[in-house]
Design a protein around this motif. Sequence first.
Motif, PDB file in Angstrom:
ATOM      1  N   TRP A  78      15.975  -6.304  -4.938  1.00 59.98           N
ATOM      2  CA  TRP A  78      15.757  -7.588  -4.279  1.00 59.98           C
ATOM      3  C   TRP A  78      14.667  -7.472  -3.217  1.00 59.98           C
ATOM      4  O   TRP A  78      13.772  -8.322  -3.149  1.00 59.98           O
ATOM      5  N   VAL A  79      14.725  -6.421  -2.398  1.00 59.75           N
ATOM      6  CA  VAL A  79      13.711  -6.247  -1.356  1.00 59.75           C
ATOM      7  C   VAL A  79      12.322  -6.109  -1.973  1.00 59.75           C
ATOM      8  O   VAL A  79      11.373  -6.744  -1.536  1.00 59.75           O
ATOM      9  N   THR A  80      12.203  -5.288  -3.007  1.00 63.92           N
ATOM     10  CA  THR A  80      10.875  -4.996  -3.544  1.00 63.92           C
ATOM     11  C   THR A  80      10.312  -6.106  -4.426  1.00 63.92           C
ATOM     12  O   THR A  80       9.099  -6.290  -4.464  1.00 63.92           O
ATOM     13  N   THR A  81      11.164  -6.854  -5.123  1.00 69.02           N
ATOM     14  CA  THR A  81      10.632  -7.862  -6.050  1.00 69.02           C
ATOM     15  C   THR A  81      10.695  -9.287  -5.512  1.00 69.02           C
ATOM     16  O   THR A  81       9.934 -10.134  -5.969  1.00 69.02           O
ATOM     17  N   ASP A  82      11.573  -9.555  -4.560  1.00 70.55           N
ATOM     18  CA  ASP A  82      11.717 -10.905  -4.028  1.00 70.55           C
ATOM     19  C   ASP A  82      11.190 -10.992  -2.595  1.00 70.55           C
ATOM     20  O   ASP A  82      10.324 -11.808  -2.285  1.00 70.55           O
ATOM     21  N   TRP A  83      11.725 -10.137  -1.732  1.00 70.45           N
ATOM     22  CA  TRP A  83      11.401 -10.232  -0.312  1.00 70.45           C
ATOM     23  C   TRP A  83       9.968  -9.793   0.004  1.00 70.45           C
ATOM     24  O   TRP A  83       9.263 -10.461   0.757  1.00 70.45           O
ATOM     25  N   LEU A  84       9.536  -8.668  -0.549  1.00 72.03           N
ATOM     26  CA  LEU A  84       8.183  -8.160  -0.237  1.00 72.03           C
ATOM     27  C   LEU A  84       7.072  -9.148  -0.580  1.00 72.03           C
ATOM     28  O   LEU A  84       6.161  -9.341   0.232  1.00 72.03           O
ATOM     29  N   PRO A  85       7.084  -9.778  -1.758  1.00 64.77           N
ATOM     30  CA  PRO A  85       6.023 -10.768  -2.020  1.00 64.77           C
ATOM     31  C   PRO A  85       6.017 -11.914  -1.014  1.00 64.77           C
ATOM     32  O   PRO A  85       4.952 -12.393  -0.623  1.00 64.77           O
ATOM     33  N   ARG A  86       7.191 -12.322  -0.563  1.00 64.31           N
ATOM     34  CA  ARG A  86       7.238 -13.389   0.440  1.00 64.31           C
ATOM     35  C   ARG A  86       6.732 -12.899   1.790  1.00 64.31           C
ATOM     36  O   ARG A  86       6.064 -13.637   2.518  1.00 64.31           O
ATOM     37  N   ALA A  87       7.019 -11.652   2.125  1.00 71.42           N
ATOM     38  CA  ALA A  87       6.492 -11.078   3.367  1.00 71.42           C
ATOM     39  C   ALA A  87       4.965 -11.027   3.313  1.00 71.42           C
ATOM     40  O   ALA A  87       4.289 -11.393   4.279  1.00 71.42           O
ATOM     41  N   ALA A  88       4.428 -10.586   2.190  1.00 69.83           N
ATOM     42  CA  ALA A  88       2.970 -10.518   2.046  1.00 69.83           C
ATOM     43  C   ALA A  88       2.342 -11.902   2.153  1.00 69.83           C
ATOM     44  O   ALA A  88       1.263 -12.056   2.742  1.00 69.83           O
ATOM     45  N   ALA A  89       3.011 -12.913   1.622  1.00 68.01           N
ATOM     46  CA  ALA A  89       2.480 -14.274   1.689  1.00 68.01           C
ATOM     47  C   ALA A  89       2.380 -14.775   3.123  1.00 68.01           C
ATOM     48  O   ALA A  89       1.506 -15.590   3.436  1.00 68.01           O
ATOM     49  N   LEU A  90       3.256 -14.288   4.008  1.00 68.54           N
ATOM     50  CA  LEU A  90       3.224 -14.719   5.404  1.00 68.54           C
ATOM     51  C   LEU A  90       1.950 -14.315   6.131  1.00 68.54           C
ATOM     52  O   LEU A  90       1.530 -14.994   7.064  1.00 68.54           O
ATOM     53  N   VAL A  91       1.361 -13.201   5.746  1.00 71.15           N
ATOM     54  CA  VAL A  91       0.190 -12.701   6.475  1.00 71.15           C
ATOM     55  C   VAL A  91      -1.122 -12.953   5.736  1.00 71.15           C
ATOM     56  O   VAL A  91      -2.174 -12.575   6.239  1.00 71.15           O
TER      57      VAL A  91
ATOM     58  N   ALA B 157       7.304  -0.043  -6.410  1.00 72.70           N
ATOM     59  CA  ALA B 157       6.962  -0.691  -5.139  1.00 72.70           C
ATOM     60  C   ALA B 157       5.823   0.012  -4.418  1.00 72.70           C
ATOM     61  O   ALA B 157       5.074  -0.621  -3.673  1.00 72.70           O
ATOM     62  N   TYR B 158       5.683   1.320  -4.611  1.00 72.65           N
ATOM     63  CA  TYR B 158       4.620   2.076  -3.946  1.00 72.65           C
ATOM     64  C   TYR B 158       3.240   1.806  -4.542  1.00 72.65           C
ATOM     65  O   TYR B 158       2.230   2.155  -3.937  1.00 72.65           O
ATOM     66  N   ALA B 159       3.179   1.185  -5.704  1.00 69.50           N
ATOM     67  CA  ALA B 159       1.884   0.874  -6.315  1.00 69.50           C
ATOM     68  C   ALA B 159       1.223  -0.231  -5.487  1.00 69.50           C
ATOM     69  O   ALA B 159       1.734  -1.342  -5.406  1.00 69.50           O
ATOM     70  N   ASP B 160       0.106   0.101  -4.857  1.00 68.19           N
ATOM     71  CA  ASP B 160      -0.602  -0.888  -4.043  1.00 68.19           C
ATOM     72  C   ASP B 160      -1.016  -2.063  -4.916  1.00 68.19           C
ATOM     73  O   ASP B 160      -1.404  -1.899  -6.074  1.00 68.19           O
ATOM     74  N   THR B 161      -0.900  -3.265  -4.352  1.00 65.25           N
ATOM     75  CA  THR B 161      -1.335  -4.475  -5.044  1.00 65.25           C
ATOM     76  C   THR B 161      -2.489  -5.079  -4.261  1.00 65.25           C
ATOM     77  O   THR B 161      -2.924  -4.515  -3.259  1.00 65.25           O
ATOM     78  N   ASP B 162      -2.924  -6.241  -4.679  1.00 69.22           N
ATOM     79  CA  ASP B 162      -4.000  -6.899  -3.934  1.00 69.22           C
ATOM     80  C   ASP B 162      -3.487  -7.601  -2.685  1.00 69.22           C
ATOM     81  O   ASP B 162      -4.269  -8.136  -1.910  1.00 69.22           O
ATOM     82  N   THR B 163      -2.148  -7.582  -2.461  1.00 70.55           N
ATOM     83  CA  THR B 163      -1.602  -8.243  -1.283  1.00 70.55           C
ATOM     84  C   THR B 163      -0.838  -7.321  -0.343  1.00 70.55           C
ATOM     85  O   THR B 163      -0.638  -7.673   0.813  1.00 70.55           O
TER      86      THR B 163
END
Length: 139
Positions: free
Chosen positions: A67-80, A112-118
């Motif tokens: 949940w943290v890696t697939t749901d929460w992290l993308p939303r955290a990245a969207a905040l910044v 989750a450790y694979a860097d993305t564009d966000t």
Amino acid sequence: MNSPFSIQLAYRPDLDLFTARWLTFHTLSTERAEYEAVLQAPEALGTPHWLLDVRRRPTTDPEAARWVTTDWLPRAAALVRPAYLRLAFLVAPVRAENLREDDELRAIMEAAYADTDTLALRTFTDEGAAVAWLLGRLD
């Protein structure tokens, strides 16, 4: 900032660093609500450098990690956005070992450790190394 949970939230302008520290051990049942509270923290909005200190929560389970890696992290990245989120988890050594040795957790974290564009995510057992990585002084 105080929260209704056991989290201490702070922003350090000298380092441009947002920190969330879990101060007490808690059950997984409160985990999602606490992570949601982090997303609501005004301290989190001004910086793309986040340190989450979960040392007092020594273990996790695959469902929570997923949940943290697939749901929460993308939303955290969207905040910044448009900034690139660098998020360091500061974990207890027993939790780091659990993340390495549990096959299901290891697979979740490797993805989750694979860097993305966000965002980029790493786990550390040493706070100094975590802060150095967040500030781009350590790869």
